[in-house]
Write a protein that holds these residues in place. Structure first.
Motif, mmCIF file in Angstrom:
data_model
loop_
_atom_site.group_PDB
_atom_site.id
_atom_site.type_symbol
_atom_site.label_atom_id
_atom_site.label_comp_id
_atom_site.label_asym_id
_atom_site.label_seq_id
_atom_site.Cartn_x
_atom_site.Cartn_y
_atom_site.Cartn_z
ATOM 1 N N ILE A 75 0.855 -1.185 0.000
ATOM 2 C CA ILE A 75 0.000 0.000 0.000
ATOM 3 C C ILE A 75 0.889 1.233 0.000
ATOM 4 O O ILE A 75 1.791 1.370 0.833
ATOM 5 C CB ILE A 75 -0.943 0.019 1.222
ATOM 6 C CG1 ILE A 75 -1.895 -1.191 1.180
ATOM 7 C CG2 ILE A 75 -1.735 1.319 1.281
ATOM 8 C CD1 ILE A 75 -2.830 -1.285 2.365
ATOM 9 N N ASP A 76 0.628 2.111 -0.954
ATOM 10 C CA ASP A 76 1.386 3.349 -1.097
ATOM 11 C C ASP A 76 0.644 4.451 -0.345
ATOM 12 O O ASP A 76 -0.537 4.700 -0.596
ATOM 13 C CB ASP A 76 1.506 3.705 -2.579
ATOM 14 C CG ASP A 76 2.366 4.935 -2.822
ATOM 15 O OD1 ASP A 76 2.727 5.628 -1.844
ATOM 16 O OD2 ASP A 76 2.655 5.217 -4.008
ATOM 17 N N ALA A 77 1.337 5.101 0.582
ATOM 18 C CA ALA A 77 0.710 6.168 1.361
ATOM 19 C C ALA A 77 0.201 7.312 0.480
ATOM 20 O O ALA A 77 -0.701 8.057 0.880
ATOM 21 C CB ALA A 77 1.689 6.706 2.393
ATOM 22 N N LYS A 85 -7.888 0.590 1.521
ATOM 23 C CA LYS A 85 -7.142 -0.657 1.342
ATOM 24 C C LYS A 85 -6.640 -1.184 2.682
ATOM 25 O O LYS A 85 -6.625 -2.393 2.918
ATOM 26 C CB LYS A 85 -5.984 -0.427 0.368
ATOM 27 C CG LYS A 85 -6.452 -0.163 -1.071
ATOM 28 C CD LYS A 85 -5.282 0.096 -2.008
ATOM 29 C CE LYS A 85 -5.783 0.316 -3.448
ATOM 30 N NZ LYS A 85 -4.665 0.586 -4.387
ATOM 31 N N VAL A 86 -6.254 -0.276 3.574
ATOM 32 C CA VAL A 86 -5.810 -0.683 4.913
ATOM 33 C C VAL A 86 -6.932 -1.416 5.644
ATOM 34 O O VAL A 86 -6.715 -2.466 6.250
ATOM 35 C CB VAL A 86 -5.345 0.540 5.728
ATOM 36 C CG1 VAL A 86 -5.173 0.172 7.211
ATOM 37 C CG2 VAL A 86 -4.042 1.091 5.176
ATOM 38 N N LYS A 219 -10.022 8.010 5.006
ATOM 39 C CA LYS A 219 -8.978 9.009 4.787
ATOM 40 C C LYS A 219 -7.720 8.585 5.547
ATOM 41 O O LYS A 219 -7.798 8.193 6.719
ATOM 42 C CB LYS A 219 -9.451 10.376 5.287
ATOM 43 C CG LYS A 219 -8.394 11.480 5.205
ATOM 44 C CD LYS A 219 -8.929 12.765 5.825
ATOM 45 C CE LYS A 219 -7.876 13.857 5.871
ATOM 46 N NZ LYS A 219 -8.394 15.094 6.526
ATOM 47 N N LEU A 220 -6.568 8.648 4.875
ATOM 48 C CA LEU A 220 -5.300 8.344 5.538
ATOM 49 C C LEU A 220 -4.795 9.590 6.250
ATOM 50 O O LEU A 220 -4.596 10.634 5.641
ATOM 51 C CB LEU A 220 -4.264 7.868 4.516
ATOM 52 C CG LEU A 220 -2.881 7.548 5.082
ATOM 53 C CD1 LEU A 220 -2.939 6.358 6.030
ATOM 54 C CD2 LEU A 220 -1.886 7.296 3.952
ATOM 55 N N ARG A 303 1.096 -1.668 10.400
ATOM 56 C CA ARG A 303 1.423 -1.610 8.973
ATOM 57 C C ARG A 303 1.923 -2.941 8.430
ATOM 58 O O ARG A 303 1.972 -3.126 7.209
ATOM 59 C CB ARG A 303 2.487 -0.536 8.698
ATOM 60 C CG ARG A 303 2.013 0.877 8.905
ATOM 61 C CD ARG A 303 2.737 1.895 8.028
ATOM 62 N NE ARG A 303 4.164 1.851 8.063
ATOM 63 C CZ ARG A 303 4.941 2.553 8.885
ATOM 64 N NH1 ARG A 303 4.387 3.339 9.795
ATOM 65 N NH2 ARG A 303 6.245 2.480 8.807
ATOM 66 N N GLU A 304 2.315 -3.868 9.295
ATOM 67 C CA GLU A 304 2.819 -5.163 8.842
ATOM 68 C C GLU A 304 1.858 -6.302 9.157
ATOM 69 O O GLU A 304 1.664 -7.203 8.352
ATOM 70 C CB GLU A 304 4.185 -5.439 9.486
ATOM 71 C CG GLU A 304 5.264 -4.440 9.067
ATOM 72 C CD GLU A 304 6.549 -4.628 9.850
ATOM 73 O OE1 GLU A 304 6.575 -5.505 10.740
ATOM 74 O OE2 GLU A 304 7.516 -3.889 9.594
ATOM 75 N N LEU A 305 1.242 -6.262 10.323
ATOM 76 C CA LEU A 305 0.351 -7.344 10.764
ATOM 77 C C LEU A 305 -1.123 -7.040 10.518
ATOM 78 O O LEU A 305 -1.960 -7.936 10.556
ATOM 79 C CB LEU A 305 0.557 -7.613 12.260
ATOM 80 C CG LEU A 305 1.964 -8.030 12.685
ATOM 81 C CD1 LEU A 305 2.058 -8.090 14.204
ATOM 82 C CD2 LEU A 305 2.329 -9.373 12.069
#
Length: 326
Positions: A75-77, A85-86, A219-220, A303-305
């Motif tokens: 996933i690109d910030a 997507k998150v 929203k990120l 961000r990983e799990l």
């Protein structure tokens, strides 16, 4: 030193001494199974987010009937759909098992003392994602769950059954069995912000977020490091049993504030606790339903799990209302 690594509402309680925790580290090898990882890699380029914030398969332009692993391995910030997507990666992380059975206790705790509790037996059956692969799914369900009241007496025998469908536009089906009536009743589908068993939690609160992605605008806010809660610095192993796997009991179970004599902090806070530094996404959810209880929610997700740690829930006036910790 912890400023910015914790939600302000949590940091405040550490500052005034009502929360305490040890700072620990996790093993570098922490991760999901090799099957989950390889499935995530093979999902690259197969899925997208549509204009209604729903997950879709690129080949069918519809919600995937089956998906194992992360739908989005990278996933690109800078991607305007990064936050959506998150949340789908998070959702499919929760659906790794074939099914699950767990005994849960819901405690009502005041700042200084324990008040009351309710006990439930929960069963989950996954269809849209499962370790063993697809099974027959005549009802086109994403998952089905059964919750039975166990204790105290007034909830014993009360059972609810919920079907969540693959179709993002189809409302959930809900049934309830009430012992006094001795019959099953079909209930109208309710919003995810209805209260959960008369508590301060809402239906969408378990696991920090249990709602459906397409019901919100995402929203990120950012990507950062955070101090996040773990009950133990070492993962607990699954033990093979006759009917599947059991999670071994922790060597040092949590001791809550109300259980420890002389504890000066908040009664609901664990007295033997660990915080570890992890990379997280911080994302914001705004409900599309104007009647939804929370105006917006801010989620802190690994961000990983892709497990969630914190939720800041704001009321319709924009004020911080509830702080959830997982």
């Amino acid at each position: 030193e912890a400023k910015g690594l914790l939600p302000d509402a949590v940091l405040h309680h550490f500052q005034d001494g009502s929360y305490q925790a040890k700072i620990s580290t996790l093993p570098n090898t922490l991760g999901w199974s090799s099957k989950f990882k390889s499935s995530s890699e093979s999902n690259a380029g197969k899925f997208s987010i549509d204009a209604e914030d729903s997950l879709i398969a690129n080949d069918t332009k519809a919600y995937p009937t089956f998906l194992y692993g992360y739908p989005f391995r990278q996933i690109d910030a800078k991607d305007p759909q990064a936050a959506a997507k998150v949340i789908y990666n998070f959702s499919y992380t929760l659906m790794q098992a074939d099914d699950a059975e767990q005994h849960s206790t819901l405690n009502w705790v005041k700042p200084t003392e324990f008040e009351r509790h309710a006990e439930f037996l929960g069963q989950l059956l996954f269809f849209g994602s499962r370790f063993s692969g697809p099974i027959a799914n005549a009802d086109a369900a994403l998952r089905k769950n059964l919750i039975a009241g166990f204790s105290p007496t007034e909830i014993y025998g009360v059972v609810t059954l919920e079907w969540v469908y693959l179709d993002p536009k189809r409302w959930n089906s809900l049934w309830a069995y009430v012992p006094d009536l001795r019959r099953v009743r079909s209930l109208p589908a309710f919003g995810g912000s209805e209260d959960l068993f008369g508590s301060d939690l809402v239906h969408d609160d378990p696991y920090v977020f249990a709602g459906r992605g397409q019901y919100f605008t995402w929203k990120l806010i950012g990507a950062q490091d955070a101090l996040v809660p773990y009950t133990s610095p070492n993962p607990r192993p699954l033990r093979r049993a006759e009917a599947g796997y059991l999670l071994d009991s922790p060597q040092h179970p949590l001791s809550m504030g109300w259980e420890k004599e002389g504890w000066k902090g908040k009664a609901w806070w664990p007295t033997n606790y660990n915080l570890v530094k992890r990379p997280v996404w911080v994302i914001e959810a705004t409900a599309k339903d104007p009647e939804y209880t929370y105006r917006r929610q801010v989620l802190w997700i690994d961000r990983e799990l892709y497990v969630a740690y914190y939720k800041e829930a704001y009321n319709r006036a924009g004020q911080l209302w509830r702080m959830l910790l997982n």
